[in-house]
Every structure is written in C-alpha cells, then in structure tokens.
Design a protein around this motif. Structure first.
Motif, mmCIF file in Angstrom:
data_model
loop_
_atom_site.group_PDB
_atom_site.id
_atom_site.type_symbol
_atom_site.label_atom_id
_atom_site.label_comp_id
_atom_site.label_asym_id
_atom_site.label_seq_id
_atom_site.Cartn_x
_atom_site.Cartn_y
_atom_site.Cartn_z
ATOM 1 N N PHE A 146 0.833 -1.207 0.000
ATOM 2 C CA PHE A 146 0.000 0.000 0.000
ATOM 3 C C PHE A 146 0.871 1.261 0.000
ATOM 4 N N GLY A 147 1.814 1.339 0.938
ATOM 5 C CA GLY A 147 2.670 2.520 1.018
ATOM 6 C C GLY A 147 3.539 2.697 -0.207
ATOM 7 N N VAL A 150 1.396 4.072 -3.150
ATOM 8 C CA VAL A 150 1.071 5.495 -3.020
ATOM 9 C C VAL A 150 2.293 6.359 -3.335
ATOM 10 N N GLY A 153 3.322 6.026 -7.040
ATOM 11 C CA GLY A 153 2.345 6.681 -7.897
ATOM 12 C C GLY A 153 2.458 8.196 -7.891
ATOM 13 N N LEU A 154 2.632 8.778 -6.703
ATOM 14 C CA LEU A 154 2.755 10.233 -6.617
ATOM 15 C C LEU A 154 3.997 10.743 -7.347
ATOM 16 N N SER A 183 -3.997 1.833 -11.691
ATOM 17 C CA SER A 183 -4.459 2.067 -10.323
ATOM 18 C C SER A 183 -5.427 0.985 -9.862
ATOM 19 N N TRP A 186 -3.541 -2.238 -9.095
ATOM 20 C CA TRP A 186 -2.906 -2.138 -7.777
ATOM 21 C C TRP A 186 -3.925 -2.329 -6.659
#
Length: 214
Positions: A146-147, A150, A153-154, A183, A186
């Motif tokens: 998860f981390g 994120v 992706g950013l 997305s 994922w």
C-alpha cells in the motif's frame, strides 16, 4: 530394506527425508509465486542502472489517443503506455529526480514485500498455514504494498507531468505513467491480499474454537 520399527510396530520416518521434502516444496512455491515481483524488480533496477551509466531516463508515458505513424507503411494506431529513454540534457532536474525516486522506492518496496510474502509461502509449505506468523507477515506485506504504491504513484505522476511539459508534448495528449487501469490493478492486488489475510484469520479463530471444544 524394511523400515525400522518402533516398540509398537509402527514404521519410523527419518527426519532428513522430511526436511528435504519441505525444502524442495518451499523453493518451488517461492520461485513460481514471486516471479511477478522479480520482473518488476528487474525493470526498475534496469532504469536506475541506465540513469547512472548512460545519463538517460527511462520513463513510461501514456500515448495520445489513436497515435499513428509508429509503424512505417502500416495504418496502425497505438494506444496505451510506452516506455521512452530520454537523455538527461532534455529534461529538468526535478523531472529526473521524481522519476528516479519512484524507481528506487519501487525497488525497495518490491524487495521488502517479496521478503515477507516468501515467509508466508514458507509457512504454507511447512504445513502450518493457520499460524499467527503467516497472517502477521501477510499484513506487513499488505501495508508495504500500500505505502509503496502510493509513494511510487505520486512520484511517477509528478515526474511524468514534468517530463511531458519539459518536452512540450503535454498539449499533444501525452500523459504521465499513472493510468486508471494501473491504479485499479494495484487496488485489486491489495484487495486479494486482504481477502486472503481475512481467510487466514477466520481459519485461526475456527481452529482455536475447535481446540477449545476438544
């Protein structure tokens, strides 16, 4: 030869054979289940090595809708993602930084998640899938995935936007490497991990209740 007998007449199994069988099973499961992570890792490492050695940035961009002319002499239209290798001289420092940070985070996150997933698979291969260790390691792998998703992706979004604007191709319809399809893939992987973890937890509770009844 006959197997050695214990005092009650039951054949005895040798410990080395059991250990060997477990090692073989564990190795095969890890090789097949973690192959997708290995491919992701190799691609990310390749981009970082190319940046260090050749001073070229590997970045994936979304093509404009129905891009033509990529195959000479064929009226074919391209759609989706394409990887580009661009010299550093054509890009801003911020664009290079964000893309390389995304690739480095992907390498670290893939290694960490792969390590905990391999521990879960090892527990399964040892014949103890309902142990607390399996659910704990699976939970850690979930939060790492998860981390990592994120953060990667950013940085890919920022880096890709800076690349398209620096090359003046943003107005032509080129997009950053973060797509809606990617997305949802994922999120789907995260959902499967969580469903699997909940199944383990339910199995543990059922096992505890059964032991209490017995």
């Amino acid at each position: 030869m006959e197997k050695p007998m214990n005092t009650q007449g039951t054949p005895q199994n040798t410990a080395p054979a059991t250990a060997t069988g477990r090692r073989k099973s564990r190795g095969g499961l890890e090789l097949l289940s973690l192959m997708a992570l290995a491919v992701i890792l190799v691609n990310a490492v390749t981009g970082i090595v190319r940046a260090i050695v050749s001073h070229e940035l590997t970045v994936s961009l979304e093509l404009p809708e129905q891009t033509e002319g990529l195959i000479p002499g064929v009226p074919a239209r391209a759609d989706g993602m394409m990887s580009f290798v661009i010299p550093f001289d054509e890009l801003s420092a911020w664009a290079i930084t964000h893309v390389l940070i995304a690739q480095a985070l992907l390498v670290v996150g893939t290694l960490a998640a792969g390590w905990y997933l391999s521990r879960v698979i090892s527990v399964f291969a040892e014949g103890n899938p309902l142990s607390q260790r399996a659910s704990r390691d699976l939970s850690i792998a979930f939060w790492i995935a998860f981390g990592t998703g994120v953060a990667v992706g950013l940085n890919l979004m920022l880096g890709g936007n800076l690349v398209t604007r620096g090359l003046d191709i943003f107005e032509a319809g080129f997009g950053n490497g973060v797509t809606t399809m990617g997305s949802f893939v994922w999120l789907g992987v995260l959902g499967l991990i969580q469903v699997f973890r909940q199944a383990l937890l339910r199995g543990q509770r059922a096992e505890d209740e059964l032991e209490g009844v017995i």
